[in-house]
Design a protein around this motif. Structure first.
Motif, PDB file in Angstrom:
ATOM      1  N   LEU A  50      10.516   3.203  -6.386  1.00  0.00           N
ATOM      2  CA  LEU A  50       9.318   3.853  -5.845  1.00  0.00           C
ATOM      3  C   LEU A  50       9.181   5.276  -6.375  1.00  0.00           C
ATOM      4  CD1 LEU A  50       9.520   2.619  -2.140  1.00  0.00           C
ATOM      5  CD2 LEU A  50       8.089   1.717  -3.971  1.00  0.00           C
ATOM      6  N   SER A  51      10.306   5.981  -6.489  1.00  0.00           N
ATOM      7  CA  SER A  51      10.278   7.352  -6.990  1.00  0.00           C
ATOM      8  C   SER A  51       9.798   7.398  -8.439  1.00  0.00           C
ATOM      9  CB  SER A  51      11.666   7.969  -6.871  1.00  0.00           C
ATOM     10  OG  SER A  51      11.701   9.263  -7.448  1.00  0.00           O
ATOM     11  N   ARG A  52      10.309   6.483  -9.277  1.00  0.00           N
ATOM     12  CA  ARG A  52       9.909   6.481 -10.686  1.00  0.00           C
ATOM     13  C   ARG A  52       8.451   6.076 -10.848  1.00  0.00           C
ATOM     14  NH1 ARG A  52      13.107   9.776 -12.933  1.00  0.00           N
ATOM     15  NH2 ARG A  52      12.285   9.129 -14.960  1.00  0.00           N
ATOM     16  N   VAL A  53       7.972   5.151 -10.046  1.00  0.00           N
ATOM     17  CA  VAL A  53       6.563   4.748 -10.137  1.00  0.00           C
ATOM     18  C   VAL A  53       5.655   5.930  -9.804  1.00  0.00           C
ATOM     19  CG1 VAL A  53       4.755   3.278  -9.162  1.00  0.00           C
ATOM     20  CG2 VAL A  53       6.998   2.309  -9.709  1.00  0.00           C
ATOM     21  N   ARG A  54       6.020   6.690  -8.772  1.00  0.00           N
ATOM     22  CA  ARG A  54       5.199   7.860  -8.425  1.00  0.00           C
ATOM     23  C   ARG A  54       5.235   8.891  -9.544  1.00  0.00           C
ATOM     24  NH1 ARG A  54       7.881   6.981  -3.213  1.00  0.00           N
ATOM     25  NH2 ARG A  54       6.420   5.915  -1.821  1.00  0.00           N
ATOM     26  N   LEU A  55       6.377   9.017 -10.211  1.00  0.00           N
ATOM     27  CA  LEU A  55       6.484   9.934 -11.344  1.00  0.00           C
ATOM     28  C   LEU A  55       5.525   9.516 -12.460  1.00  0.00           C
ATOM     29  CD1 LEU A  55       8.256  12.327 -12.497  1.00  0.00           C
ATOM     30  CD2 LEU A  55       9.597  10.558 -13.612  1.00  0.00           C
TER      31      LEU A  55
ATOM     32  N   GLY B  77      -3.926   3.300 -15.054  1.00  0.00           N
ATOM     33  CA  GLY B  77      -2.835   2.875 -15.917  1.00  0.00           C
ATOM     34  C   GLY B  77      -1.900   1.837 -15.341  1.00  0.00           C
ATOM     35  N   LEU B  78      -1.753   1.810 -14.007  1.00  0.00           N
ATOM     36  CA  LEU B  78      -0.771   0.932 -13.378  1.00  0.00           C
ATOM     37  C   LEU B  78      -1.394   0.102 -12.269  1.00  0.00           C
ATOM     38  CD1 LEU B  78       2.202   3.448 -13.003  1.00  0.00           C
ATOM     39  CD2 LEU B  78       1.936   1.699 -14.767  1.00  0.00           C
ATOM     40  N   TYR B  79      -0.836  -1.086 -12.084  1.00  0.00           N
ATOM     41  CA  TYR B  79      -1.203  -1.936 -10.952  1.00  0.00           C
ATOM     42  C   TYR B  79       0.091  -2.382 -10.275  1.00  0.00           C
ATOM     43  CZ  TYR B  79      -2.919  -5.853  -8.215  1.00  0.00           C
ATOM     44  OH  TYR B  79      -3.204  -6.705  -7.175  1.00  0.00           O
ATOM     45  N   PHE B  80       0.166  -2.188  -8.958  1.00  0.00           N
ATOM     46  CA  PHE B  80       1.384  -2.492  -8.198  1.00  0.00           C
ATOM     47  C   PHE B  80       1.068  -3.480  -7.088  1.00  0.00           C
ATOM     48  CE2 PHE B  80       4.078  -1.489  -4.446  1.00  0.00           C
ATOM     49  CZ  PHE B  80       5.307  -1.881  -4.973  1.00  0.00           C
ATOM     50  N   THR B  81       1.953  -4.461  -6.935  1.00  0.00           N
ATOM     51  CA  THR B  81       1.801  -5.396  -5.829  1.00  0.00           C
ATOM     52  C   THR B  81       3.169  -5.913  -5.398  1.00  0.00           C
ATOM     53  OG1 THR B  81       0.625  -7.374  -5.060  1.00  0.00           O
ATOM     54  CG2 THR B  81       1.566  -7.466  -7.266  1.00  0.00           C
ATOM     55  N   VAL B  82       3.202  -6.504  -4.220  1.00  0.00           N
ATOM     56  CA  VAL B  82       4.422  -7.121  -3.685  1.00  0.00           C
ATOM     57  C   VAL B  82       4.114  -8.583  -3.400  1.00  0.00           C
ATOM     58  CG1 VAL B  82       6.126  -7.127  -1.829  1.00  0.00           C
ATOM     59  CG2 VAL B  82       5.183  -4.947  -2.647  1.00  0.00           C
ATOM     60  N   GLN B  83       4.955  -9.474  -3.931  1.00  0.00           N
ATOM     61  CA  GLN B  83       4.793 -10.898  -3.665  1.00  0.00           C
ATOM     62  C   GLN B  83       5.993 -11.407  -2.880  1.00  0.00           C
ATOM     63  OE1 GLN B  83       4.109 -13.161  -7.213  1.00  0.00           O
ATOM     64  NE2 GLN B  83       2.048 -12.341  -7.546  1.00  0.00           N
ATOM     65  N   ILE B  84       5.722 -12.089  -1.790  1.00  0.00           N
ATOM     66  CA  ILE B  84       6.777 -12.711  -0.991  1.00  0.00           C
ATOM     67  C   ILE B  84       6.858 -14.173  -1.401  1.00  0.00           C
ATOM     68  CG2 ILE B  84       7.600 -13.199   1.315  1.00  0.00           C
ATOM     69  CD1 ILE B  84       7.405 -10.216   0.677  1.00  0.00           C
TER      70      ILE B  84
ATOM     71  N   GLU C 162       0.808  -1.223   0.000  1.00  0.00           N
ATOM     72  CA  GLU C 162       0.000   0.000   0.000  1.00  0.00           C
ATOM     73  C   GLU C 162       0.839   1.271   0.000  1.00  0.00           C
ATOM     74  OE1 GLU C 162      -0.049  -1.782   4.227  1.00  0.00           O
ATOM     75  OE2 GLU C 162      -0.198  -2.468   2.155  1.00  0.00           O
ATOM     76  N   ILE C 163       2.178   1.144  -0.051  1.00  0.00           N
ATOM     77  CA  ILE C 163       3.013   2.342  -0.060  1.00  0.00           C
ATOM     78  C   ILE C 163       2.838   3.119  -1.365  1.00  0.00           C
ATOM     79  CG2 ILE C 163       5.112   1.378  -1.076  1.00  0.00           C
ATOM     80  CD1 ILE C 163       6.685   2.898   1.087  1.00  0.00           C
ATOM     81  N   ILE C 164       2.388   2.428  -2.417  1.00  0.00           N
ATOM     82  CA  ILE C 164       2.050   3.089  -3.679  1.00  0.00           C
ATOM     83  C   ILE C 164       0.544   2.962  -3.884  1.00  0.00           C
ATOM     84  CG2 ILE C 164       2.324   3.061  -6.193  1.00  0.00           C
ATOM     85  CD1 ILE C 164       5.116   2.099  -5.855  1.00  0.00           C
ATOM     86  N   PRO C 165      -0.198   4.063  -3.789  1.00  0.00           N
ATOM     87  CA  PRO C 165      -1.655   3.984  -3.950  1.00  0.00           C
ATOM     88  C   PRO C 165      -2.040   3.612  -5.368  1.00  0.00           C
ATOM     89  CG  PRO C 165      -0.931   6.277  -3.872  1.00  0.00           C
ATOM     90  CD  PRO C 165       0.267   5.431  -3.552  1.00  0.00           C
ATOM     91  N   ALA C 166      -3.247   3.101  -5.522  1.00  0.00           N
ATOM     92  CA  ALA C 166      -3.737   2.718  -6.844  1.00  0.00           C
ATOM     93  C   ALA C 166      -3.839   3.945  -7.734  1.00  0.00           C
ATOM     94  CB  ALA C 166      -5.106   2.050  -6.712  1.00  0.00           C
ATOM     95  N   SER C 167      -3.595   3.754  -9.028  1.00  0.00           N
ATOM     96  CA  SER C 167      -3.707   4.853  -9.977  1.00  0.00           C
ATOM     97  C   SER C 167      -4.144   4.308 -11.322  1.00  0.00           C
ATOM     98  CB  SER C 167      -2.375   5.598 -10.123  1.00  0.00           C
ATOM     99  OG  SER C 167      -1.407   4.771 -10.756  1.00  0.00           O
TER     100      SER C 167
ATOM    101  N   HIS D   8      12.870 -14.130  -0.732  1.00  0.00           N
ATOM    102  CA  HIS D   8      12.957 -12.871  -1.447  1.00  0.00           C
ATOM    103  C   HIS D   8      11.561 -12.349  -1.757  1.00  0.00           C
ATOM    104  CE1 HIS D   8      12.035 -15.290  -4.974  1.00  0.00           C
ATOM    105  NE2 HIS D   8      11.897 -14.177  -5.681  1.00  0.00           N
ATOM    106  N   ALA D   9      11.509 -11.134  -2.272  1.00  0.00           N
ATOM    107  CA  ALA D   9      10.243 -10.503  -2.624  1.00  0.00           C
ATOM    108  C   ALA D   9      10.315 -10.004  -4.054  1.00  0.00           C
ATOM    109  CB  ALA D   9       9.940  -9.344  -1.676  1.00  0.00           C
ATOM    110  N   SER D  10       9.158  -9.927  -4.669  1.00  0.00           N
ATOM    111  CA  SER D  10       9.048  -9.397  -6.024  1.00  0.00           C
ATOM    112  C   SER D  10       8.173  -8.155  -6.000  1.00  0.00           C
ATOM    113  CB  SER D  10       8.416 -10.436  -6.965  1.00  0.00           C
ATOM    114  OG  SER D  10       9.176 -11.618  -7.005  1.00  0.00           O
ATOM    115  N   LEU D  11       8.739  -7.024  -6.454  1.00  0.00           N
ATOM    116  CA  LEU D  11       7.932  -5.827  -6.665  1.00  0.00           C
ATOM    117  C   LEU D  11       7.424  -5.894  -8.094  1.00  0.00           C
ATOM    118  CD1 LEU D  11      10.063  -2.985  -5.017  1.00  0.00           C
ATOM    119  CD2 LEU D  11       8.600  -4.707  -3.959  1.00  0.00           C
ATOM    120  N   ILE D  12       6.121  -5.973  -8.255  1.00  0.00           N
ATOM    121  CA  ILE D  12       5.524  -6.210  -9.575  1.00  0.00           C
ATOM    122  C   ILE D  12       4.698  -4.997  -9.985  1.00  0.00           C
ATOM    123  CG2 ILE D  12       4.057  -7.732 -10.935  1.00  0.00           C
ATOM    124  CD1 ILE D  12       4.636  -9.930  -8.863  1.00  0.00           C
ATOM    125  N   LEU D  13       5.098  -4.399 -11.089  1.00  0.00           N
ATOM    126  CA  LEU D  13       4.357  -3.278 -11.661  1.00  0.00           C
ATOM    127  C   LEU D  13       3.804  -3.726 -12.997  1.00  0.00           C
ATOM    128  CD1 LEU D  13       3.741  -0.203 -11.147  1.00  0.00           C
ATOM    129  CD2 LEU D  13       5.603   0.259 -12.742  1.00  0.00           C
TER     130      LEU D  13
END
Length: 337
Positions: free
Chosen positions: A124-129, A67-74, A60-65, A83-88
């Motif tokens: 995280l910075s680029r995703v918010r951009l 065009g994009l869907y973000f999730t974290v998989q452990i 939830e550190i990146i709110p929904a928007s 390990h974890a996967s940041l999936i955009l």
């Protein structure tokens, strides 16, 4: 960068039996493994960043928007345990072409970083951009009004901010319009609002809020007025102006990088430049007005309680008594830049 790889991934995902993601490793020397992929059966393009589980941010550190869907998989396996996967992912197939630009941007900004915490922060910075990009974009690129507004801001940046500045990076940073600040440009205590019009006679300028021309919040407030004619397939168009500015910044890497970031926040990306090539502009007139005294505008403290979302128009003819030489504005720019 990944054009052929996307074609291969799309073909593999179409032929895939059942749900899942077809992916390929990119950036073999990156400190955090990166993959691009296509998720079946929806055919959604995906960027995956692998990192240690204890470094993963909360989903939830990146709110929904849009065009994009973000999730974290452990997850964990023999190759990458614990390990974890940041999936955009693209949120719809219609956004896949834009997502190709997003994936290239993420790869280019992250693959050379040498510390994992820098990679995570950069991601995280680029995703918010890019979320800011989607806030400005319609489903088919920038609207005609947004294109015209961006052209006017870039024309002012090149012809006046750059022309008066000693430091081009400071001049670029003065462009605050893409970041939804109160005014389009901020030079210390002086602010500049840009208004671009295509109407021929009895021109009116649209003011978006009661704060936009309220000079009481800044030391000085200037209104830069640009009247343009639309020229079908004219050479002076939005992409050519972007190219000219980039050429001016070619020896100033920090300023160029910041300018490219601001373009994304303004809703402009190079992969869509063909959408803007056909609309050219020809300057009919430009003028600078100093907002003061009885200038035709509404101040915030003049609004009655309970009234909000104020939008109004002003007549250019009624602003003429407040016109000043552009050299006076140049002085305010030079004091800061």
């Amino acid at each position: 960068m990944f054009k052929d790889l996307w074609i291969d991934l799309d073909a593999s995902a179409i032929n895939k039996t059942g749900a899942g993601t077809v992916k390929r490793l990119v950036g073999l020397d990156a400190i955090c493994p990166m993959f691009i992929g296509v998720r079946a059966p929806g055919m959604l393009r995906t960027f995956i960043l692998e990192l240690p589980r204890d470094s993963a941010p909360l989903p939830e550190i990146i709110p929904a928007s849009r065009g994009l869907y973000f999730t974290v998989q452990i997850t964990g396996d023999e190759i990458l345990p614990d390990h974890a996967s940041l999936i955009l992912s693209s949120s719809a197939v219609g956004y896949n072409e834009i997502f190709a630009s997003i994936a290239e941007d993420l790869y280019s900004k992250l693959h050379a970083l040498t510390k994992k915490r820098e990679v995570i922060a950069g991601f995280l910075s680029r995703v918010r951009l890019w979320q800011a990009f989607f806030e400005k974009q319609g489903d088919d690129g920038l609207s005609e009004e947004a294109q015209r507004g961006l052209y006017g801001e870039l024309r002012f940046l090149k012809d006046h901010a750059f022309a008066s500045a000693h430091n081009l990076e400071t001049a670029v940073l003065s462009w605050t319009g893409p970041r939804s600040r109160q005014h389009d440009f901020q030079f210390g205590h002086a602010a500049v609002e840009i208004k671009t019009s295509t109407s021929k006679q009895h021109q009116k300028l649209q003011i978006a809020s009661e704060q936009q021309l309220d000079e009481t919040t800044v030391g000085k407030l200037y209104l830069y007025y640009l009247s343009v004619a639309l020229i079908e397939s004219g050479s002076d168009n939005l992409p050519s102006l972007v190219d000219d500015i980039r050429a001016s910044l070619s020896l100033h890497t920090g300023a160029l990088s910041e300018f490219n970031n601001l373009l994304i926040e303004a809703g402009y990306i190079d992969s869509q430049r063909s959408k803007y090539d056909s609309t050219g502009y020809s300057t009919r007139e430009s003028a600078v007005f100093l907002v003061e005294k009885d200038f035709p505008r509404i101040r915030e403290n003049e609004i009655r309680a309970g009234v909000g979302d104020v939008k109004y128009s002003i007549s250019v003819a009624q602003c003429r008594n407040y016109e000043i030489p552009v050299s006076e504005l140049a002085v305010s720019i030079k004091e800061v830049c």
